[in-house]
Each structure stands twice: as structure tokens, then as C-alpha cells.
Design a protein around this motif. Structure first.
Motif, PDB file in Angstrom:
ATOM      1  N   PRO A 114       0.927  -1.260  -0.173  1.00 28.09           N
ATOM      2  CA  PRO A 114      -0.134  -0.054  -0.065  1.00 28.09           C
ATOM      3  C   PRO A 114       0.932   1.223   0.009  1.00 28.09           C
ATOM      4  CG  PRO A 114      -0.696  -1.688   1.660  1.00 28.09           C
ATOM      5  CD  PRO A 114       0.610  -1.970   1.308  1.00 28.09           C
ATOM      6  N   HIS A 115       0.362   2.160  -0.680  1.00 29.19           N
ATOM      7  CA  HIS A 115       1.008   3.529  -1.026  1.00 29.19           C
ATOM      8  C   HIS A 115       1.353   4.146   0.487  1.00 29.19           C
ATOM      9  CE1 HIS A 115       0.345   4.264  -5.292  1.00 29.19           C
ATOM     10  NE2 HIS A 115       0.761   3.188  -5.163  1.00 29.19           N
ATOM     11  N   GLU A 116       0.479   4.091   1.010  1.00 29.66           N
ATOM     12  CA  GLU A 116       0.401   4.512   2.689  1.00 29.66           C
ATOM     13  C   GLU A 116       1.742   4.151   3.409  1.00 29.66           C
ATOM     14  OE1 GLU A 116      -2.426   3.110   1.679  1.00 29.66           O
ATOM     15  OE2 GLU A 116      -3.400   5.066   0.869  1.00 29.66           O
ATOM     16  N   HIS A 117       1.793   2.687   3.315  1.00 25.99           N
ATOM     17  CA  HIS A 117       2.883   2.173   4.118  1.00 25.99           C
ATOM     18  C   HIS A 117       4.152   2.407   3.605  1.00 25.99           C
ATOM     19  CE1 HIS A 117       5.101  -1.048   6.387  1.00 25.99           C
ATOM     20  NE2 HIS A 117       5.669  -1.323   5.153  1.00 25.99           N
ATOM     21  N   LEU A 118       4.293   2.679   2.192  1.00 28.68           N
ATOM     22  CA  LEU A 118       5.842   3.003   1.620  1.00 28.68           C
ATOM     23  C   LEU A 118       5.959   4.504   2.006  1.00 28.68           C
ATOM     24  CD1 LEU A 118       5.148   1.466  -1.872  1.00 28.68           C
ATOM     25  CD2 LEU A 118       6.882   0.875  -0.329  1.00 28.68           C
ATOM     26  N   GLU A 119       4.882   5.325   1.914  1.00 31.39           N
ATOM     27  CA  GLU A 119       5.153   6.819   2.334  1.00 31.39           C
ATOM     28  C   GLU A 119       5.453   7.077   3.934  1.00 31.39           C
ATOM     29  OE1 GLU A 119       1.263   8.426   0.939  1.00 31.39           O
ATOM     30  OE2 GLU A 119       1.878   8.357  -1.103  1.00 31.39           O
ATOM     31  N   ALA A 120       4.936   6.194   4.558  1.00 30.25           N
ATOM     32  CA  ALA A 120       5.131   6.165   6.044  1.00 30.25           C
ATOM     33  C   ALA A 120       6.630   5.768   6.158  1.00 30.25           C
ATOM     34  CB  ALA A 120       4.449   5.413   6.815  1.00 30.25           C
ATOM     35  N   THR A 121       7.072   4.862   5.292  1.00 28.48           N
ATOM     36  CA  THR A 121       8.624   4.194   5.468  1.00 28.48           C
ATOM     37  C   THR A 121       9.654   5.415   5.217  1.00 28.48           C
ATOM     38  OG1 THR A 121       7.985   2.162   4.636  1.00 28.48           O
ATOM     39  CG2 THR A 121      10.132   2.459   4.685  1.00 28.48           C
ATOM     40  N   PHE A 122       9.158   6.324   4.330  1.00 31.05           N
ATOM     41  CA  PHE A 122      10.164   7.546   4.063  1.00 31.05           C
ATOM     42  C   PHE A 122       9.646   8.816   4.651  1.00 31.05           C
ATOM     43  CE2 PHE A 122      11.729   4.855   1.030  1.00 31.05           C
ATOM     44  CZ  PHE A 122      12.980   5.373   0.539  1.00 31.05           C
ATOM     45  N   ALA A 123       9.042   8.626   5.864  1.00 25.81           N
ATOM     46  CA  ALA A 123       8.630   9.843   6.781  1.00 25.81           C
ATOM     47  C   ALA A 123       9.682  10.789   7.161  1.00 25.81           C
ATOM     48  CB  ALA A 123       8.093   9.379   7.901  1.00 25.81           C
ATOM     49  N   ASP A 124      11.041  10.264   7.407  1.00 27.21           N
ATOM     50  CA  ASP A 124      12.046  11.074   7.527  1.00 27.21           C
ATOM     51  C   ASP A 124      12.878  11.329   6.457  1.00 27.21           C
ATOM     52  OD1 ASP A 124      12.914   8.631   7.149  1.00 27.21           O
ATOM     53  OD2 ASP A 124      14.263   8.507   8.812  1.00 27.21           O
ATOM     54  N   ASN A 125      12.227  11.312   5.142  1.00 26.82           N
ATOM     55  CA  ASN A 125      13.028  11.603   4.067  1.00 26.82           C
ATOM     56  C   ASN A 125      14.598  11.286   4.111  1.00 26.82           C
ATOM     57  OD1 ASN A 125      13.320  13.011   1.371  1.00 26.82           O
ATOM     58  ND2 ASN A 125      13.651  15.042   2.473  1.00 26.82           N
ATOM     59  N   PRO A 126      14.805   9.884   4.086  1.00 27.39           N
ATOM     60  CA  PRO A 126      16.091   9.315   4.226  1.00 27.39           C
ATOM     61  C   PRO A 126      17.010   9.897   2.806  1.00 27.39           C
ATOM     62  CG  PRO A 126      14.607   7.624   3.811  1.00 27.39           C
ATOM     63  CD  PRO A 126      13.730   8.731   4.028  1.00 27.39           C
ATOM     64  N   LEU A 127      16.321   9.982   1.780  1.00 31.14           N
ATOM     65  CA  LEU A 127      17.105  10.271   0.595  1.00 31.14           C
ATOM     66  C   LEU A 127      17.671  11.826   0.570  1.00 31.14           C
ATOM     67  CD1 LEU A 127      15.397   8.870  -2.460  1.00 31.14           C
ATOM     68  CD2 LEU A 127      16.944   7.932  -1.023  1.00 31.14           C
ATOM     69  N   GLY A 128      17.103  12.323   1.480  1.00 30.84           N
ATOM     70  CA  GLY A 128      17.544  13.801   1.929  1.00 30.84           C
ATOM     71  C   GLY A 128      17.011  14.989   0.795  1.00 30.84           C
ATOM     72  N   GLN A 129      17.104  16.183   1.273  1.00 34.46           N
ATOM     73  CA  GLN A 129      16.450  17.161   0.280  1.00 34.46           C
ATOM     74  C   GLN A 129      17.441  18.104  -0.030  1.00 34.46           C
ATOM     75  OE1 GLN A 129      13.558  16.977  -0.272  1.00 34.46           O
ATOM     76  NE2 GLN A 129      12.988  18.780  -1.185  1.00 34.46           N
ATOM     77  N   GLY A 130      18.901  18.131   0.356  1.00 38.11           N
ATOM     78  CA  GLY A 130      19.767  18.804   0.078  1.00 38.11           C
ATOM     79  C   GLY A 130      20.842  18.315  -0.736  1.00 38.11           C
ATOM     80  N   ARG A 131      22.258  18.289  -0.179  1.00 35.20           N
ATOM     81  CA  ARG A 131      23.176  17.944  -0.974  1.00 35.20           C
ATOM     82  C   ARG A 131      23.827  16.452  -0.840  1.00 35.20           C
ATOM     83  NH1 ARG A 131      25.179  22.101  -3.672  1.00 35.20           N
ATOM     84  NH2 ARG A 131      24.752  24.101  -2.800  1.00 35.20           N
TER      85      ARG A 131
END
Length: 193
Positions: A159-176
């Protein structure tokens, strides 16, 4: 899990800001966009221009009216409900992003479900150990930032909700961080092997 940004770039859907020539309506409309700490969104004339190109000026105007009405009655997000998910996924230049994202504006990827399926097919066809091939469940194209996550394309049953929750802390990062993809491992299944 792969960032939608790298897919969009590979599809030619990202431009340097100086390559995008905003029309007058884009310049005017961008002034009324609420800014957030997570990024410029449509508050830059170049990103507003991309939104107009993607869905048309009439739809952006109707969404703008809905957004303004929503602010009056205390309901946020009406603009994006009217204009659609493709516009929500438009990214603009941010000073904390790695080059060229710090000077680029980007549309979301075209047909992200098909992209997910093609990536998965390539992985399954690759010369990799059978145990890896058998445990591979598929590919997800995600738009994630520091305020939210949205699955744009997927060929997995999770389910999309589960995958989105897995990335709640944005592990790929938002910067450099420069991490356009991640491999998710289901620890329950891995421990059974």
C-alpha cells in the motif's frame, strides 16, 4: 525506491531557470503562492510557467480562485486539489540543493507507473543471484521532501500509505545528499532466510 527527480531529469523534463521564459500570467500568479521552508513550489515564475504549460492557464486560474476561497474559509490545499497531482510535484530551484537542482525547474516524470515497470523488468532480467531476484518485489517512484511524500508510480502491491510512512524522515535527503535511490529491505522476510 527511486526519486522522481532523477526520472524527470532523464526524461528531459528539467530545465535551467534561464531556459524557461515565464509569461506575464506566470509572473503575476507566482506572487500569490504561499512559501514554505521546504521549497519554492510555484512561488517562482519559472515553476508557475511549467504549471501553466502542464495543465493550461484556465485550470491554473480556476485552481487559484479555489485556493483563494479556501484561504478565506480556513481550508488549505484547495489549489492543488483542483489543479492536480502533476502540478503538486513540480519542483523549483532551491539554494540548498545540489547543482543543477539549485538552478533548475522540473516537471514530474511522465508515466511513472510504466517507468517503475521498466526498471523492475530490467532488474529481473539482470544477471544477479537468484535469491536477490526472487526477493525483489518491484520499483516505486516517489516524490519526497521534508513536508510530505507522494508515490507517483509503482509496480508493487505494498500500500502507498505504508511506503510513504517508511520515508517519513526523508532518508534520501532534501539537500546535497545526492541519493536518487534507495533499496528497502523487509527485515521480517530477510530474517526468515
Amino acid at each position: 525506491m527511486i526519486s522522481e527527480k532523477i526520472i524527470a531529469i532523464s526524461q528531459g523534463r528539467s530545465w535551467f531557470t534561464w531556459e524557461v521564459k515565464p509569461r506575464r500570467s506566470a509572473k503575476v500568479l507566482s506572487r500569490f503562492v504561499s512559501r514554505t521552508p521546504a521549497g519554492i513550489g510555484l512561488g517562482d515564475p519559472t515553476t508557475m510557467e511549467l504549471a501553466i504549460r502542464e495543465v493550461g492557464l484556465p485550470r491554473v486560474l480556476v485552481a487559484s480562485a479555489a485556493g483563494a476561497a479556501g484561504k478565506v474559509v480556513g481550508r488549505r490545499g484547495l489549489f492543488y486539489e483542483v489543479v492536480g497531482a502533476n502540478v503538486r510535484a513540480i519542483d523549483g530551484p532551491t539554494p540548498y540543493s545540489a547543482f543543477p537542482s539549485n538552478v533548475s525547474a522540473k516537471l514530474p516524470p511522465k508515466d511513472p507507473d510504466a517507468v517503475s515497470a521498466r526498471i523492475s523488468a530490467a532488474i529481473r532480467a539482470a544477471d544477479i543471484p537468484a535469491t536477490l531476484r526472487e526477493s525483489f518485489v518491484g520499483t516505486v517512484v516517489m516524490d519526497a521532501n521534508d513536508i510530505g511524500r507522494n508515490i507517483l508510480g509503482s509496480d508493487v502491491a505494498t500500500p502507498h500509505e505504508h511506503l510513504e510512512a517508511t520515508f517519513a524522515d526523508n532518508p534520501l535527503g532534501q539537500g546535497r545528499q545526492r541519493t536518487p535511490m534507495a533499496i528497502l529491505v523487509d527485515l521480517d522476510i530477510a530474517s526468515q532466510r
